[in-house]
Motif scaffolding. Structure first.
Motif, mmCIF file in Angstrom:
data_model
loop_
_atom_site.group_PDB
_atom_site.id
_atom_site.type_symbol
_atom_site.label_atom_id
_atom_site.label_comp_id
_atom_site.label_asym_id
_atom_site.label_seq_id
_atom_site.Cartn_x
_atom_site.Cartn_y
_atom_site.Cartn_z
ATOM 1 N N ALA A 39 101.801 97.915 68.952
ATOM 2 C CA ALA A 39 102.296 99.110 70.560
ATOM 3 C C ALA A 39 101.125 99.057 71.467
ATOM 4 N N GLY A 40 99.976 98.344 71.495
ATOM 5 C CA GLY A 40 98.941 98.257 71.824
ATOM 6 C C GLY A 40 97.523 98.413 71.842
ATOM 7 N N ALA A 41 97.257 99.331 70.680
ATOM 8 C CA ALA A 41 96.216 99.359 70.070
ATOM 9 C C ALA A 41 95.528 97.687 68.685
ATOM 10 N N ASP A 42 94.072 98.651 69.685
ATOM 11 C CA ASP A 42 92.844 97.257 68.897
ATOM 12 C C ASP A 42 92.610 97.083 68.133
ATOM 13 N N ASP A 43 92.140 96.500 67.296
ATOM 14 C CA ASP A 43 91.377 96.645 65.893
ATOM 15 C C ASP A 43 90.774 97.675 65.515
ATOM 16 N N ALA A 44 89.980 97.479 66.678
ATOM 17 C CA ALA A 44 89.062 98.983 66.630
ATOM 18 C C ALA A 44 89.673 100.216 66.803
ATOM 19 N N GLU A 45 90.406 101.021 67.700
ATOM 20 C CA GLU A 45 90.612 101.558 67.703
ATOM 21 C C GLU A 45 91.666 101.888 66.239
ATOM 22 N N ILE A 46 92.440 100.491 65.710
ATOM 23 C CA ILE A 46 93.250 100.980 64.651
ATOM 24 C C ILE A 46 92.109 101.347 63.520
ATOM 25 N N LEU A 47 91.251 100.710 63.186
ATOM 26 C CA LEU A 47 90.193 100.596 62.224
ATOM 27 C C LEU A 47 89.299 102.384 62.186
ATOM 28 N N GLU A 48 89.079 102.642 63.000
ATOM 29 C CA GLU A 48 88.955 104.191 64.270
ATOM 30 C C GLU A 48 89.782 105.436 63.633
ATOM 31 N N ALA A 49 91.068 104.964 63.408
ATOM 32 C CA ALA A 49 91.903 105.802 62.913
ATOM 33 C C ALA A 49 92.196 105.817 61.310
ATOM 34 N N ALA A 50 91.933 105.099 61.058
ATOM 35 C CA ALA A 50 92.304 104.655 59.370
ATOM 36 C C ALA A 50 90.976 105.148 58.952
ATOM 37 N N GLU A 51 89.424 105.873 59.345
ATOM 38 C CA GLU A 51 88.763 106.483 59.075
ATOM 39 C C GLU A 51 89.221 107.675 59.178
ATOM 40 N N GLN A 52 89.824 107.911 59.480
ATOM 41 C CA GLN A 52 90.204 109.716 59.840
ATOM 42 C C GLN A 52 90.641 110.330 58.415
ATOM 43 N N ALA A 53 90.677 109.382 58.015
ATOM 44 C CA ALA A 53 91.759 109.627 56.631
ATOM 45 C C ALA A 53 91.085 109.799 55.430
#
Length: 144
Positions: free
Chosen positions: A107-121
């Motif tokens: 959907a267009g997210a890069d790896d850094a954004e995905i890892l940052e999102a994951a950290e929210q958990a």
């Protein structure tokens, strides 16, 4: 009750009007499109797995989860997939996590954004559960 309270809080916040859901006939098409965007070339295989679990499960996932929720135009699919990542970590859903990490990337997210999102958990995970989950995210990203 939590859903009703959440809607009440959302309404009280004054943040926008309700967005109409697609008509019933459109949900299947909209859901199939969103499902394909998330799963890419694995979409048919995943749909078949869902159908094997229960005859109505595939239709329910396509029409409801994807047709009613992920296909709604309020947020981009990229944002919705980035939100899915920490939710799936916090709810201990590793199989779905790997799929939605790939979906976020599609959907267009890069790896850094995905890892940052994951950290929210991190704050929502049971003790000791975050480290294996973030490892699964990194493994999914490494698979490409």
């Amino acid at each position: 009750p939590r859903t009703i309270n959440a809607f009440a809080a959302w309404r009280a916040s004054g943040r926008g009007a309700a967005v109409a859901l697609p008509a019933a006939l459109d949900r299947a098409a909209a859901g199939a499109s969103a499902f394909e965007a998330v799963y890419g070339d694995r979409a048919d295989r995943v749909r078949a797995e869902l159908a094997r679990l229960h005859p109505d499960l595939e239709r329910a996932v396509i029409e409801d989860a994807y047709g009613r929720t992920l296909s709604r135009p309020v947020l981009s699919l990229r944002v919705k997939e980035l939100v899915a990542v920490p939710v799936l970590i916090a709810t201990d859903a590793p199989k779905q996590l790997a799929s939605h990490v790939a979906g976020a990337r599609r959907a267009g997210a890069d790896d850094a954004e995905i890892l940052e999102a994951a950290e929210q958990a991190k704050a929502r995970c049971a003790r000791g559960a975050f480290a294996p989950a973030i490892s699964r995210v990194r493994e999914a990203l490494a698979k490409g």
